[in-house]
Scaffold this motif. Structure first.
Motif, PDB file in Angstrom:
ATOM      1  N   VAL A   1      31.019  89.102   5.811  1.00 28.20           N
ATOM      2  CA  VAL A   1      30.704  89.492   4.515  1.00 28.20           C
ATOM      3  C   VAL A   1      30.153  88.978   4.254  1.00 28.20           C
ATOM      4  O   VAL A   1      29.295  88.258   4.874  1.00 28.20           O
TER       5      VAL A   1
ATOM      6  N   GLY B   1      44.256  88.578   6.776  1.00 30.80           N
ATOM      7  CA  GLY B   1      44.208  88.664   5.138  1.00 30.80           C
ATOM      8  C   GLY B   1      42.868  88.313   4.451  1.00 30.80           C
ATOM      9  O   GLY B   1      41.882  88.463   5.528  1.00 30.80           O
ATOM     10  N   PRO B   2      42.333  88.055   3.413  1.00 31.06           N
ATOM     11  CA  PRO B   2      41.745  88.110   2.910  1.00 31.06           C
ATOM     12  C   PRO B   2      40.005  87.789   3.875  1.00 31.06           C
ATOM     13  O   PRO B   2      39.876  86.731   4.512  1.00 31.06           O
ATOM     14  N   PRO B   3      38.740  88.153   2.815  1.00 27.03           N
ATOM     15  CA  PRO B   3      37.600  87.170   3.961  1.00 27.03           C
ATOM     16  C   PRO B   3      37.337  85.893   3.605  1.00 27.03           C
ATOM     17  O   PRO B   3      37.896  86.155   1.637  1.00 27.03           O
ATOM     18  N   ILE B   4      37.195  84.764   3.659  1.00 26.09           N
ATOM     19  CA  ILE B   4      37.411  83.374   4.038  1.00 26.09           C
ATOM     20  C   ILE B   4      35.803  82.618   4.384  1.00 26.09           C
ATOM     21  O   ILE B   4      35.257  83.530   5.918  1.00 26.09           O
ATOM     22  N   PRO B   5      36.044  81.688   4.336  1.00 25.71           N
ATOM     23  CA  PRO B   5      34.935  80.969   4.788  1.00 25.71           C
ATOM     24  C   PRO B   5      35.440  80.406   6.734  1.00 25.71           C
ATOM     25  O   PRO B   5      36.687  80.545   6.540  1.00 25.71           O
TER      26      PRO B   5
ATOM     27  N   GLU C   1      36.588  78.874   9.902  1.00 25.93           N
ATOM     28  CA  GLU C   1      37.722  78.129  10.068  1.00 25.93           C
ATOM     29  C   GLU C   1      37.986  78.812  11.459  1.00 25.93           C
ATOM     30  O   GLU C   1      39.052  77.489  11.999  1.00 25.93           O
TER      31      GLU C   1
ATOM     32  N   LEU D   1      31.965  85.629   4.730  1.00 25.44           N
ATOM     33  CA  LEU D   1      32.926  85.172   5.386  1.00 25.44           C
ATOM     34  C   LEU D   1      33.460  86.547   5.786  1.00 25.44           C
ATOM     35  O   LEU D   1      33.053  87.389   6.258  1.00 25.44           O
TER      36      LEU D   1
END
Lengths: 367, 311
Positions: free
Chosen positions: B228, B211-215, B217, B205
């Motif tokens: 992460v 913003g928060p950790p995300i997959p 993009e 992530l």
């Protein structure tokens, strides 16, 4: 950016009206995210996420990881609650349910304590919406087809990388690592991949082992990258070094069987017949016994937000194919000629037939 | 998806350790007067079954069934064609093809005269399996997870520590070299190296500081990027987070920094719960404000009565 699928949302609202459902929950967990993502196209990262669609068209959600709140809120444009324990989250989500009829897409996969919480809040056990929603999802929208085209393109490039990386002395898991790294670097959200290597002792694909590839091996894989939630798959066989006569003979049968499926697939055809024409090729060549469950699983399956969607392509499975379904036809099975072999393309059903979304050459590859 | 190397290194996880865990479940069966204890497993809820038998599915559902005072059996929806492989990486000598694990379990009840079955975390079963099991064909008893899973033993702690070390080394090396231009490229580079090192599963992530950790993009990598890395190594998860500005804080006493604590030795790969027991393997993730952005920093820890220890 909103990530609600407006066409799907409308179809789900119409389904609710037909069935008399007041509320429709979309439950996804880490394994089966598609039950959530068919409404909200966000790849959540916590253990579970639930979206609620009311018959008035409102969308609310609850997530079990704090990092999912922001992306799901941006995706739905509606309220999103964070609840580390989903039981509490569901009770809050359904606090006004009263005597509402609640249906759940993904009910079967939902932890029992969650479905019991839904029952407690709505005064009746929830009904399953899974089969109805799957039927809607089976026919793809034009936007979904574009995502699957992108996934199919990445599958092609991923297989090209597979061929260029494979060599004698390399372990199966190192080869998978190379391909996995490649497809992720080129935009895959996830990738379902199985592999096997060897000769006639190979009866199935599985996760990669520490076995080293050897000259003469068949190296088989199904490679299934996911783009924006949607999967496409390719199945091919590669030989380390020059192929033997038996490997070539085996490949010719698989290619003929896959082509038979591709020639038949069109709207109105029973999926059972798509399996039968593939199996008939094996029967014609004297290998009919290798079309049964002892040696194989399915002759293909539907594709979409899950890499192994129904219907399965089996002679025992009946389903009338429709335009804009996306199906992989793969006559993968064990043959005594060369061991387990795989071969298949992702096919889009058109008005008059089907087209392959896979561009990888149809041949027995060599490394 | 589970698709990396699945193996059983008996130097890392000795058969004696699994025998000890099995003996504890046998004791539970005797104490609760049940004929067998059942543990559910699927692709992403594999930790408890893996703990008992080293079985880790790449697909489908299964029951690990531990008859009282016998070795465990596997009721598995996978094809018998992969059972030889399953037997090489688990303790299972008996694998029974089970399109419906509850139906096979009831058949075993009939054959063996079993009347009372214990199910680990009964209400945690998927709804369809729960409905089938509680349909009255046998007496079903709930067995809590804490009865089946003991406090993490030294072997287990070492495996999580090994996973954390792999994640730290690879991630810190990647941050040092700064080769990746965007988060897709970064994810691919990390995935490749970790899987070549033997990772069973990898989840990456990325946060851009907004913003928060995300997959991934396709966003560019910059000084505000945090990464992460969650990694499963032979059934043991670790989660390590670093950022490209080297912003850190104390994991064991983070002060006013926002802290997230997740259990890594629960049924799911990671789960953010309020009531983690005394002894558990946890991930501690900090969200640190700096320069108008949010940076993330975290690691894998052993949590016990003495507090937290980074593994």
């Amino acid at each position: 950016m909103l990530k609600l699928n407006p066409q799907r949302k409308q179809e789900f609202l119409e389904l609710m009206a037909r069935r008399g459902w007041d509320m429709l929950l979309f439950y996804g967990d880490t394994w089966r995210k598609e039950h959530f993502r068919c409404l909200v196209s966000v790849c959540f990262t916590g253990p579970q996420a639930v979206a609620l669609l009311t018959k008035e068209g409102e969308v609310r959600a609850v997530v079990t990881h704090p990092w999912d709140v922001e992306p799901v809120k941006a995706g739905t444009g509606g309220p999103v609650a964070y609840a580390p324990r989903l039981v509490e989250g569901l009770k809050t989500l359904l606090r006004d349910a009263g005597n509402a009829v609640v249906a759940v897409n993904g009910l079967e996969q939902m932890e029992a304590r969650f479905s019991l919480a839904v029952k407690e809040m709505s005064a009746a056990a929830p009904v399953s919406a899974t089969a109805d929603v799957e039927e809607i999802r089976r026919v793809k929208t034009q936007e979904e087809i574009e995502w699957i085209r992108k996934a199919a393109d990445l599958a092609d490039r991923g297989y090209e990388h597979f061929v260029s990386a494979a060599r004698a002395g390399m372990t199966e898991y190192e080869l998978v690592a190379e391909v996995e790294g490649f497809v992720k670097a080129h935009g895959a959200e996830d990738n379902f991949m199985l592999v096997a290597s060897g000769g006639t002792e190979v009866t199935a694909m599985k996760p990669p082992t520490a076995r080293k590839l050897q000259v003469g091996d068949s190296v088989i894989t199904e490679l299934t990258p996911q783009i924006n939630g949607y999967y496409a798959q390719i199945c091919r066989t590669l030989i380390i070094g020059p192929p033997s006569e038996k490997q070539l003979q085996s490949y010719a049968i698989f290619a003929e069987a896959q082509q038979a499926a591709q020639d038949l697939l069109r709207p109105g055809v029973d999926i059972s017949d798509v399996a039968r024409v593939q199996n008939d090729v094996f029967r014609k060549h004297g290998f009919g016994e290798y079309t049964g469950s002892q040696y194989t699983r399915v002759r293909g399956h539907n594709l979409g937000l899950y890499p192994d969607e129904l219907p399965h392509v089996l002679e025992s499975s009946h389903y009338t194919c429709k335009k804009d379904m996306v199906i992989i036809c793969h006559p993968n099975t064990y043959l005594p000629l060369s061991g387990y072999m795989v071969f298949g393309d992702t096919l889009l059903v058109t008005e008059t037939g089907c087209v392959s979304l896979s561009r990888t050459e149809k041949r027995l590859f060599q490394a | 998806m589970k698709r990396g190397l699945v193996s059983w290194d008996k130097n890392e996880l000795p058969a004696e350790e699994l025998a000890k865990r099995l003996a504890a479940v046998h004791a539970v069966a005797r104490n609760r007067n049940v004929d067998a204890v059942v543990v559910y497993s699927d692709v992403w809820r594999s930790n408890d079954a893996r703990y008992l038998s080293n079985y880790m599915p790449y697909w489908n559902r299964a029951f690990v069934v531990v008859p009282r005072d016998e070795t465990p059996m596997l009721l598995c929806a996978l094809s018998p064609r992969v059972y030889p492989w399953i037997k090489t990486v688990t303790v299972h000598e008996t694998v029974i093809a089970s399109p419906s694990p509850p139906a096979t379990l009831f058949k075993l009840c009939d054959e063996r005269g079993w009347k009372r079955i214990g199910v680990c975390d009964l209400e945690g079963l998927p709804t369809d399996l729960y409905a089938e099991l509680t349909s009255g064909k046998a007496e079903i008893v709930d067995i809590s997870r804490s009865e089946v899973r003991l406090a993490p033993a030294a072997v287990e702690v070492r495996m999580h520590a090994r996973a954390a070390q792999m994640a730290r080394e690879v991630l810190e090396q990647e941050i040092t070299t700064r080769i990746a231009k965007n988060d897709h490229e970064l994810t691919g580079r990390l995935e490749r190296v970790l899987r070549r090192a033997g990772a069973e599963d990898v989840v990456i992530l990325v946060s851009d500081g907004e913003g928060p950790p995300i997959p991934a993009e396709g966003r560019p990598i910059g000084a505000h990027t945090s990464v992460v890395v969650a990694i499963e190594y032979n059934g043991h998860w670790a989660k390590v987070t670093r950022n490209f500005s080297d912003v850190t804080s104390s994991l064991t006493s983070p002060g006013k920094v926002t802290q997230l604590r997740e259990i890594l030795s629960g049924p799911y790969s990671w789960e953010n719960v309020n009531d983690i027991g005394d002894d558990a393997i946890v991930s501690v993730q900090l969200q640190i404000p700096a320069n108008g952005r949010h940076f993330y920093y975290g690691d894998t820890c052993l949590q016990n009565r003495e507090g937290l220890r980074v593994l």
